[in-house]
Structure formats: structure tokens, C-alpha cells
Design an enzyme around this catalytic site. Structure first.
Site, short mmCIF file in Angstrom:
data_model
loop_
_atom_site.label_atom_id
_atom_site.label_comp_id
_atom_site.label_asym_id
_atom_site.label_seq_id
_atom_site.Cartn_x
_atom_site.Cartn_y
_atom_site.Cartn_z
N CYS A 1 -21.23 -3.60 -7.48
CA CYS A 1 -20.57 -4.29 -8.59
C CYS A 1 -21.10 -5.73 -8.71
N CYS B 1 -15.50 4.42 1.96
CA CYS B 1 -16.76 4.26 1.24
C CYS B 1 -16.68 2.97 0.44
N CYS C 1 -21.34 1.17 -11.06
CA CYS C 1 -20.55 1.92 -10.08
C CYS C 1 -20.59 3.42 -10.38
N CYS D 1 -14.18 12.12 -3.97
CA CYS D 1 -14.43 10.76 -3.44
C CYS D 1 -14.59 10.77 -1.91
N CYS E 1 -21.52 -2.56 -18.43
CA CYS E 1 -22.01 -2.19 -17.09
C CYS E 1 -21.51 -0.79 -16.70
N CYS F 1 -22.27 6.08 -7.58
CA CYS F 1 -21.40 6.94 -6.77
C CYS F 1 -22.12 8.24 -6.43
N CYS G 1 -15.85 -5.79 -17.40
CA CYS G 1 -16.88 -4.80 -17.05
C CYS G 1 -17.95 -4.73 -18.13
N CYS H 1 -19.18 1.90 -4.60
CA CYS H 1 -18.88 1.46 -5.97
C CYS H 1 -18.46 -0.01 -6.03
N ASP I 1 0.78 -1.23 0.00
CA ASP I 1 0.00 0.00 0.00
C ASP I 1 0.82 1.29 0.00
C1 B12 Z 1 -4.23 6.80 -3.36
C2 B12 Z 1 -5.10 5.61 -3.09
C3 B12 Z 1 -6.46 5.84 -2.87
C4 B12 Z 1 -7.10 7.21 -3.17
C5 B12 Z 1 -7.29 7.31 -4.70
C6 B12 Z 1 -8.05 6.13 -5.30
C7 B12 Z 1 -7.78 5.84 -6.76
N1 B12 Z 1 -8.76 5.22 -7.39
O1 B12 Z 1 -6.70 6.10 -7.27
C8 B12 Z 1 -8.41 7.11 -2.33
C9 B12 Z 1 -8.17 7.68 -0.95
C10 B12 Z 1 -9.63 7.80 -2.94
C11 B12 Z 1 -8.55 5.59 -2.23
C12 B12 Z 1 -9.75 4.96 -1.99
C13 B12 Z 1 -9.89 3.59 -1.87
N2 B12 Z 1 -8.89 2.67 -1.81
CO1 B12 Z 1 -7.04 3.09 -2.17
N3 B12 Z 1 -5.22 3.29 -2.63
C14 B12 Z 1 -4.55 4.31 -3.02
C15 B12 Z 1 -3.09 3.89 -3.34
C16 B12 Z 1 -2.21 4.28 -2.13
C17 B12 Z 1 -2.53 4.49 -4.63
C18 B12 Z 1 -3.50 4.39 -5.83
C19 B12 Z 1 -3.04 5.20 -7.00
O2 B12 Z 1 -1.88 5.16 -7.36
N4 B12 Z 1 -3.97 5.93 -7.60
C20 B12 Z 1 -3.69 6.70 -8.80
C21 B12 Z 1 -4.34 5.99 -9.98
C22 B12 Z 1 -4.05 6.64 -11.32
O3 B12 Z 1 -3.76 4.75 -9.98
P1 B12 Z 1 -4.62 3.42 -10.13
O4 B12 Z 1 -6.07 3.65 -9.90
O5 B12 Z 1 -3.98 2.33 -9.36
O6 B12 Z 1 -4.41 3.30 -11.71
C23 B12 Z 1 -3.33 2.60 -12.27
C24 B12 Z 1 -3.85 1.39 -12.99
O7 B12 Z 1 -5.18 1.20 -12.60
C25 B12 Z 1 -3.67 1.73 -14.45
N5 B12 Z 1 -4.90 2.05 -15.16
C26 B12 Z 1 -5.70 3.08 -14.95
N6 B12 Z 1 -6.71 3.03 -15.81
C27 B12 Z 1 -6.50 1.92 -16.57
C28 B12 Z 1 -7.29 1.38 -17.57
C29 B12 Z 1 -6.84 0.23 -18.19
C30 B12 Z 1 -7.67 -0.35 -19.27
C31 B12 Z 1 -5.63 -0.38 -17.81
C32 B12 Z 1 -5.16 -1.58 -18.49
C33 B12 Z 1 -4.88 0.16 -16.76
C34 B12 Z 1 -5.35 1.31 -16.16
O8 B12 Z 1 -2.85 2.84 -14.56
C35 B12 Z 1 -2.77 3.55 -13.34
C36 B12 Z 1 -1.35 3.91 -13.09
O9 B12 Z 1 -0.59 2.74 -12.94
C37 B12 Z 1 -3.24 2.34 -3.49
C38 B12 Z 1 -2.01 1.52 -3.08
C39 B12 Z 1 -0.91 1.58 -4.14
N7 B12 Z 1 0.31 1.79 -3.68
O10 B12 Z 1 -1.17 1.43 -5.32
C40 B12 Z 1 -4.49 2.02 -2.61
C41 B12 Z 1 -5.47 0.94 -3.09
C42 B12 Z 1 -5.71 1.16 -4.56
N8 B12 Z 1 -6.68 1.25 -2.36
C43 B12 Z 1 -7.38 0.22 -2.01
C44 B12 Z 1 -8.65 0.26 -1.38
C45 B12 Z 1 -9.15 -1.01 -0.74
C46 B12 Z 1 -9.40 1.46 -1.39
C47 B12 Z 1 -10.87 1.63 -0.99
C48 B12 Z 1 -11.77 0.47 -1.35
C49 B12 Z 1 -10.94 1.92 0.53
C50 B12 Z 1 -12.35 2.30 1.02
N9 B12 Z 1 -13.23 1.34 1.23
O11 B12 Z 1 -12.64 3.45 1.22
C51 B12 Z 1 -11.23 2.92 -1.78
C52 B12 Z 1 -11.74 2.59 -3.19
C53 B12 Z 1 -12.06 3.82 -3.98
C54 B12 Z 1 -11.90 3.59 -5.48
N10 B12 Z 1 -12.98 3.41 -6.19
O12 B12 Z 1 -10.72 3.58 -5.95
C55 B12 Z 1 -6.70 -1.08 -2.44
C56 B12 Z 1 -7.43 -1.62 -3.68
C57 B12 Z 1 -7.55 -3.14 -3.75
C58 B12 Z 1 -8.27 -3.56 -5.02
N11 B12 Z 1 -8.82 -4.76 -5.01
O13 B12 Z 1 -8.33 -2.85 -5.99
C59 B12 Z 1 -5.22 -0.57 -2.71
C60 B12 Z 1 -4.49 -1.32 -3.83
C61 B12 Z 1 -4.47 -0.72 -1.36
C62 B12 Z 1 -4.02 -2.15 -1.08
N12 B12 Z 1 -2.72 -2.38 -0.98
O14 B12 Z 1 -4.82 -3.07 -0.96
N13 B12 Z 1 -7.37 4.95 -2.43
S1 SF4 Z 2 -19.97 -2.02 -11.28
FE1 SF4 Z 2 -18.21 -3.45 -11.46
S2 SF4 Z 2 -18.55 -4.52 -13.44
FE2 SF4 Z 2 -19.86 -2.69 -13.42
S3 SF4 Z 2 -18.61 -1.12 -14.47
FE3 SF4 Z 2 -18.29 -0.86 -12.27
S4 SF4 Z 2 -16.47 -2.07 -11.84
FE4 SF4 Z 2 -17.20 -2.75 -13.83
S1 SF4 Z 3 -15.47 5.08 -2.96
FE1 SF4 Z 3 -17.55 6.01 -2.86
S2 SF4 Z 3 -17.25 8.17 -3.40
FE2 SF4 Z 3 -15.36 7.08 -4.02
S3 SF4 Z 3 -15.70 6.52 -6.16
FE3 SF4 Z 3 -16.47 4.78 -4.97
S4 SF4 Z 3 -18.68 5.22 -4.64
FE4 SF4 Z 3 -17.70 7.12 -5.31
#
Ligand code: B12
Ligand code: SF4
Ligand code: SF4
Length: 334
Positions: A240, A233, A183, A206, A180, A187, A177, A236, A123
Site C-alpha cells: 500500500c 499475512c 493490494c 485469505c 490504486c 494478494c 485509495c 496487502c 478486537d
Molecule cells: C474477523 C477479522 C479478521 C478476518 C476477516 C478480515 C476482514 N477483512 O473482515 C481475518 C482473519 C481474515 C483478519 C485478517 C486481518 N486482520 Co483482522 N479482524 C477481524 C475482526 C475481529 C472483525 C472484522 C470484521 O468484522 N469483518 C467483517 C467485515 C465486513 O467488516 P469490516 O471489514 O470491518 O467492514 C466494516 C467496515 O469496513 C464497513 N465497510 C465495508 N466496506 C465499506 C466501504 C465503505 C466505502 C465504507 C464507508 C464502509 C465500509 O462496513 C463493514 C461492517 O461494519 C476485527 C476486529 C473487530 N472487532 O472489528 C479485526 C481487525 C479488523 N483485524 C486487524 C488486523 C490487524 C488484521 C490483519 C492485518 C492481521 C494479519 N497481519 O494477518 C489481517 C488483515 C487482512 C485484511 N486485509 O483485512 C485490525 C485492523 C486494524 C486496521 N488498521 O485496519 C482489527 C481492527 C483488529 C484490531 N482491533 O486492531 N481479520
Molecule cells: S494498496 Fe492501499 S491505497 Fe491502494 S487500493 Fe489498496 S488500500 Fe487503497
Molecule cells: S492478508 Fe494476505 S491473503 Fe489476506 S487479503 Fe491481504 S494479501 Fe490477501
């Protein structure tokens, strides 16, 4: 071997520069990281290549640990007087469990493969965890940006073991996905926005960001969408389709210590009681004042008359982070 170390999911990716790094750069440039400086400072560049974390790394072993327990989803839970804490934070903080499991995995591998260099990441390490986990075959990146596994849904944590061993990489699964959009539509704050190769999360919209990471006041226009959420939260992921029959873990560490606690009780917590109640869980990350800020907003959204007295107490706090949202909430009660 990964299963014996406590992981239900595991796979291997090559320790090469992240092909998705461009998405990350775009995301940061768009301002979507909000105030999370650990994502935008010099550590942003470290994320481009796992070898910045372990120079000798050849492979990234990605592991997933389920945390789903048999309790209702936030979307099925309708008790206005109670607070919603997100599923991942109900029990023990996962960082320690993941770290221990990955250390054990490294030790077991050494028994078989002899000496090699390794580094555990969970993480907080500057590594694009979801990108490597996708490449390692653990799942696809959904529109909600979570990593989703066809059998296990998305209720799992990620951790990685960087190793100097060269291990044959796995293949990424297809994106399932389809058409669909559940999510995106569910949100409440419209935080899932076009970006990346499809959709991305603007943290500044968020609820998870507001309630966990944001240190200052929550913008007023975002408060109504937060409902009863006081930490994280799940919406989303709750909606799913891949999570509708997701397996539950038999690890009791993630079971709720205190399921959906009453808002009125949370508002009355002293700092010492807050620390006692949430010791060892992720909730302490919000810090006491940030948590009370969240509780005040949730009470304002629920607007129950019995919240007046606790809110008046919070409104008298010397800390403006708590007093201001409490006054905002009282105005909603009126
Ligand atoms: C910052 C962060 C957050 C931020 C930003 C979230 C976000 N979506 O980026 C906040 C605080 C909002 C957050 C919330 C949550 N988080 Co968080 N978070 C992180 C953290 C520390 C970094 C994520 C990051 O780099 N974000 C920036 C974006 C650009 O990066 P990314 O979404 O990972 O995108 C990459 C890939 O997805 C890819 N990509 C993007 N789009 C596409 C599209 C395609 C087609 C492809 C091929 C690739 C691709 O490129 C991006 C760059 O590499 C990670 C841990 C880590 N070191 O990675 C945990 C992590 C992502 N979080 C996690 C969790 C559990 C959560 C929450 C569920 C917690 C909660 N219940 O509140 C929520 C979920 C919200 C959501 N819908 O994302 C888990 C996710 C596990 C999983 N199964 O996915 C992680 C991995 C922590 C862990 N070690 O378990 N989080
Ligand atoms: S609800 Fe789940 S399956 Fe549907 S678009 Fe979102 S991530 Fe994909
Ligand atoms: S964690 Fe909650 S507020 Fe953030 S993207 Fe998912 S549904 Fe929206």
C-alpha cells in the site's frame, strides 16, 4: 490525553447503530466469515449497536496504537529457508496493552469529567471497530479493508472506550485509495473481492484466515499461494502506498522477538518449546498443531531438499492436521 495513554491516534464517534451494519450482514450472508462462528452467531446482531455492549453509551472513543517497527516488509524479504510471521504478531500480544491504555484513558477522563459509565473493547468485542474508527476520523477503509490514516498508514491496532458521556463527534476523512489497485493485484490468493461499497475480503481465500483462524485442514488449492507464511499475512498492507513512509513506534513491545525464524527449526519444536518461544505473542492463537500444519505447507512451497528430514518427522505425526500437509509437502519436494 490519548497520547499519554499510549495511543498515537484517537477520535470520537456517536454511539449510534452502525450505518455500515448492512455491509456486515451481506458479508456474513455471502459466507465470507468462513468458520469464524464468533462473527456469525448471536454476536452478529450485537454488532449492530454499541448500546448492546453498554446500554448507557453515548460516545465511542476510538484509539489507534502503532505497531510498525523498522524491519523489512514481507515483499522485500526473500529467504526461502525462513518463515514469515506477520508484523502484528512479532512482539507482545496487543490486547493487553490496548486494554491497559484504555483503562488509563477512562481514569484520566474521570478525573476531568467526574463519574460516568464505560466499557473497554479490543478486537474480540462484537463491535464493528473499523466502521466506528472511520467515523471517529482515524482513517478511511481501504480496498484491502484496512483502516488507513493519511499520516500513519495502516500499521495500527484499534481499541474503543464506550462512554456514557456525550462528546462532540469527529468527522470521517475522505477515501484516498483513488484508482490504486495494488493490494488487489498483490494478494496471492485473490482474497480481495468486490463487495460492500467497493471491495471486501473473503476470509475463505485469505492467508491470514488460514494460518490463524482455520482449525481444520487448509484446502489444497489454496496452499501454493501461502508461500512462506506461517502466521498471518501482510502483503496487502506491504504494497500500500500509504505504508511506504509509515512512522515506526518507539514502543519496543512490538519489536520482533524472533524475526523470520528458520522453517527447519520451527518444524522441530515440541509443544512445550512452541509455547515457550511464542508465549505472550499472538502466535499462540494458531495452537501447536495448527502452527505445524502451516510450517509443513510453507516447507512444501519452498521445496528445499533440507526440508525432507523434518517433513518426514511431521508426516509421521499421529495428528492428521499435521501429517497430511507434511505428506503433501514431501510430494512437492519430490
Ligand atoms: C474477523 C477479522 C479478521 C478476518 C476477516 C478480515 C476482514 N477483512 O473482515 C481475518 C482473519 C481474515 C483478519 C485478517 C486481518 N486482520 Co483482522 N479482524 C477481524 C475482526 C475481529 C472483525 C472484522 C470484521 O468484522 N469483518 C467483517 C467485515 C465486513 O467488516 P469490516 O471489514 O470491518 O467492514 C466494516 C467496515 O469496513 C464497513 N465497510 C465495508 N466496506 C465499506 C466501504 C465503505 C466505502 C465504507 C464507508 C464502509 C465500509 O462496513 C463493514 C461492517 O461494519 C476485527 C476486529 C473487530 N472487532 O472489528 C479485526 C481487525 C479488523 N483485524 C486487524 C488486523 C490487524 C488484521 C490483519 C492485518 C492481521 C494479519 N497481519 O494477518 C489481517 C488483515 C487482512 C485484511 N486485509 O483485512 C485490525 C485492523 C486494524 C486496521 N488498521 O485496519 C482489527 C481492527 C483488529 C484490531 N482491533 O486492531 N481479520
Ligand atoms: S494498496 Fe492501499 S491505497 Fe491502494 S487500493 Fe489498496 S488500500 Fe487503497
Ligand atoms: S492478508 Fe494476505 S491473503 Fe489476506 S487479503 Fe491481504 S494479501 Fe490477501
Amino acid at each position: 490525553m490519548a497520547r499519554e495513554c499510549g495511543f498515537e491516534l484517537a477520535g470520537v464517534a456517536a454511539a449510534e447503530p452502525a450505518a455500515d451494519a448492512a455491509y456486515y450482514r451481506e458479508w456474513v450472508a455471502a459466507g465470507y466469515a468462513g468458520e469464524m462462528r464468533y462473527l456469525t452467531d448471536r454476536r452478529a446482531a450485537v454488532r449492530e449497536d454499541p448500546r448492546n455492549l453498554l446500554a448507557s453509551a453515548r460516545s465511542v472513543i476510538c484509539a489507534g496504537k502503532l505497531y510498525q517497527t523498522p524491519w523489512p516488509y514481507s515483499t522485500q524479504f526473500n529467504h526461502a529457508e525462513r518463515a514469515w510471521i506477520s508484523r502484528y504478531a512479532w512482539g507482545d500480544d496487543y490486547h493487553e496493552a490496548m486494554r491497559l491504555g484504555l483503562d488509563k484513558l477512562a481514569a484520566r477522563l474521570r478525573e476531568q469529567a467526574g463519574p460516568f459509565e464505560s466499557k473497554v473493547c479490543v478486537d474480540t468485542a462484537p463491535l464493528l471497530e473499523r466502521s466506528y474508527a472511520r467515523l471517529a476520523g482515524l482513517g478511511w477503509i481501504g480496498k484491502n479493508t484496512c483502516l488507513i490514516n493519511q499520516q500513519s498508514g495502516s500499521w495500527f491496532f484499534l481499541g474503543e472506550l464506550l462512554v456514557s458521556l456525550e462528546i462532540a463527534p469527529d468527522a470521517p476523512p475522505p477515501d484516498r485509495c483513488g484508482s490504486c489497485r495494488r493490494c488487489i493485484e498483490a494478494c496471492p490468493t485473490e482474497a480481495i473481492v468486490p463487495g460492500g461499497a467497493g471491495y471486501t475480503v473473503d476470509s475463505r481465500l485469505c492467508i491470514s484466515y488460514f494460518t490463524i483462524e482455520q482449525r481444520g485442514a487448509v484446502p489444497e488449492e489454496m496452499r501454493a499461494g501461502m508461500g512462506g507464511h506461517v502466521f498471518g499475512c501482510d502483503i496487502c498492507q506491504d504494497v500500500c502506498p500509504w505504508n511506504q513512509r509509515a512512522p515506526v513506534t518507539d514502543d519496543t513491545a512490538f519489536a520482533p522477538r524472533n524475526f523470520a525464524p528458520p522453517l527447519g527449526e520451527l518444524a522441530e519444536l515440541t509443544e512445550a518449546e512452541f509455547r515457550d518461544l511464542f508465549r505472550g505473542t499472538p502466535v499462540t492463537r494458531a495452537r501447536y498443531a495448527g502452527f505445524l500444519r502451516n510450517v509443513a505447507i510453507a516447507m512444501g512451497n519452498r521445496a528445499l531438499p533440507e526440508f525432507r528430514a523434518p517433513l518426514e518427522k511431521l508426516a509421521a505425526s499421529e495428528n492428521p492436521l499435521v501429517a497430511e500437509p507434511a505428506r503433501w509437502a514431501l510430494a512437492r519436494l519430490a
